[in-house]
Design an enzyme around this catalytic site. Structure first.
Site, short mmCIF file in Angstrom:
data_model
loop_
_atom_site.label_atom_id
_atom_site.label_comp_id
_atom_site.label_asym_id
_atom_site.label_seq_id
_atom_site.Cartn_x
_atom_site.Cartn_y
_atom_site.Cartn_z
N LYS A 8 0.80 -1.22 0.00
CA LYS A 8 0.00 0.00 0.00
C LYS A 8 0.84 1.28 0.00
CE LYS A 8 -4.45 -1.72 1.33
NZ LYS A 8 -5.49 -1.89 2.35
N ARG A 63 -3.90 -10.08 4.86
CA ARG A 63 -4.35 -10.09 3.45
C ARG A 63 -3.20 -9.57 2.61
NH1 ARG A 63 -6.37 -6.62 -0.13
NH2 ARG A 63 -8.06 -7.27 -1.51
C1 7PM Z 1 -5.43 1.16 -1.93
C2 7PM Z 1 -6.24 0.71 -0.96
C3 7PM Z 1 -5.08 0.35 -2.96
C4 7PM Z 1 -6.67 -0.59 -1.00
C5 7PM Z 1 -5.50 -0.93 -3.00
C6 7PM Z 1 -6.32 -1.42 -2.02
C7 7PM Z 1 -8.34 -4.24 1.76
C8 7PM Z 1 -9.44 -4.95 1.33
C9 7PM Z 1 -8.51 -3.96 -0.35
C10 7PM Z 1 -8.02 -4.22 3.16
C11 7PM Z 1 -9.93 -5.64 3.46
C12 7PM Z 1 -5.69 -3.86 -2.23
C13 7PM Z 1 -6.71 -2.83 -2.05
N1 7PM Z 1 -7.76 -3.64 0.70
N2 7PM Z 1 -10.22 -5.66 2.15
N3 7PM Z 1 -9.53 -4.77 0.00
N4 7PM Z 1 -8.86 -4.95 3.96
N5 7PM Z 1 -10.69 -6.32 4.33
O1 7PM Z 1 -4.73 -3.86 -1.47
O2 7PM Z 1 -7.09 -3.58 3.65
O3 7PM Z 1 -5.83 -4.69 -3.13
S1 7PM Z 1 -8.29 -3.42 -1.96
#
Ligand code: 7PM
Length: 297
Positions: free
Chosen positions: A234, A268
């Site tokens: 991130k 995750r």
């Molecule tokens: C910025 C923010 C870029 C998030 C990409 C993402 C999460 C999630 C995602 C999390 C849970 C990614 C994402 N992030 N679900 N879905 N927790 N529960 O890293 O932090 O793919 S999307």
């Protein structure tokens, strides 16, 4: 279907029950990310073809993932949601294939009740919702489906959430939000042992907010529900290291280790093999500490 019937197809009820038992155990679980989006910030577009997404899921399981999270809505900052039909067309074939060809539980990353229902019918045994079941019909859908749900905190919506995130006390506010969502879930009929909480790193948060949440993750894991942490690759790790998204492996593993030590139950991640090794070291040290205590006493 009668109201008392188990909504999970019988072949998947066992997988769901095993996941619930696993979530009750102390050992942290590594969840591999399977993105089926044209535009995810790290691997978007790479696995847009369902067959490639399924292959990637198999690779993550071979690397040691104990769970897979399949998502078809890119929630990266500035993104707009796809249509329901588009989201279903992306994720359902992948969930169906992975649920039938891997031994690990598959979760669906969605906010939409229509997608939740189709995903569980296809073999998903958990719902991961970045909107914490706040969309119309989502709370009732999740309760009726009787699968674990991850409730994530987000300030605003992906399209605008990073413009000006504002908190007076980020840890307290995220904590209060999650407590409120747990109460709504319990009222709607979600079983307490089915609730997972997530502070939502990067979702309407500055670097300072994200760091405060990671440092204060204990206050959320102390709520008594398993905590999921998504820090992998991130922006906050880019801000700390100055590195591009493709060069954040070491930072991601370090962040996962910190989250695990603050009580996270599910990590995750994109980089399953490296995270599994890091977690093995934590477990070995935990075992040694327990042994030393036994010798002391
Ligand atoms: C910025 C923010 C870029 C998030 C990409 C993402 C999460 C999630 C995602 C999390 C849970 C990614 C994402 N992030 N679900 N879905 N927790 N529960 O890293 O932090 O793919 S999307």
């Amino acid at each position: 279907m009668t109201p008392t019937a188990d909504p999970a197809p019988p072949v998947f009820a066992g997988a769901r029950d095993r996941l619930v038992r696993r979530l009750g155990e102390p050992a942290v679980l590594v969840c591999g990310i399977v993105n089926v989006t044209p535009d995810s910030f790290y691997d978007g577009g790479r696995y847009q073809d369902p067959a490639r997404a399924v292959d990637h899921g198999h690779t993550l399981v071979a690397e040691g993932a104990e769970m897979l999270d399949v998502g078809g809505e890119s929630t990266r900052p500035g993104s707009h949601p796809p249509s329901v039909a588009e989201e279903i067309a992306r994720v359902i074939p992948v969930i169906d294939a992975l649920a039938h060809t891997t031994s690990v539980p598959v979760s669906v990353d969605t906010s939409r009740p229509e997608v939740m229902r189709e995903a569980v019918a296809a073999g998903a045994v958990m719902i991961n919702d970045v909107r914490a079941l706040r969309l119309r019909g989502a709370l009732d859908a999740a309760a009726a489906l009787k699968v674990p749900v991850c409730l994530m905190h987000m300030q605003g919506e992906p399209a605008t959430m990073q413009i000006a995130p504002t908190y007076y006390d980020v840890v307290g506010e995220v904590h209060r939000f999650l407590v409120g969502r747990v109460a709504r879930c319990l009222t709607a009929g979600v079983a307490r042992e089915h609730i997972v909480l997530d502070p939502g790193f990067g979702f309407g948060k500055t670097l300072e907010h994200n760091l405060a949440l990671l440092a204060g993750l204990r206050s959320i894991s102390n709520l008594g529900c398993p905590v999921m942490a998504g820090l992998s690759r991130k922006g906050m790790l880019g801000a700390i290291t100055g590195r591009a998204v493709t060069d954040r492996l070491a930072a991601s593993v370090a962040a996962a280790v910190v989250a695990a030590q603050q009580g996270a139950s599910i990590l995750r991640v994109h980089d399953v093999a490296a995270t599994v090794d890091a977690i093995a070291v934590i477990r070995a040290v935990d075992t040694a500490r327990a042994t030393a205590r036994n010798i002391d006493s």
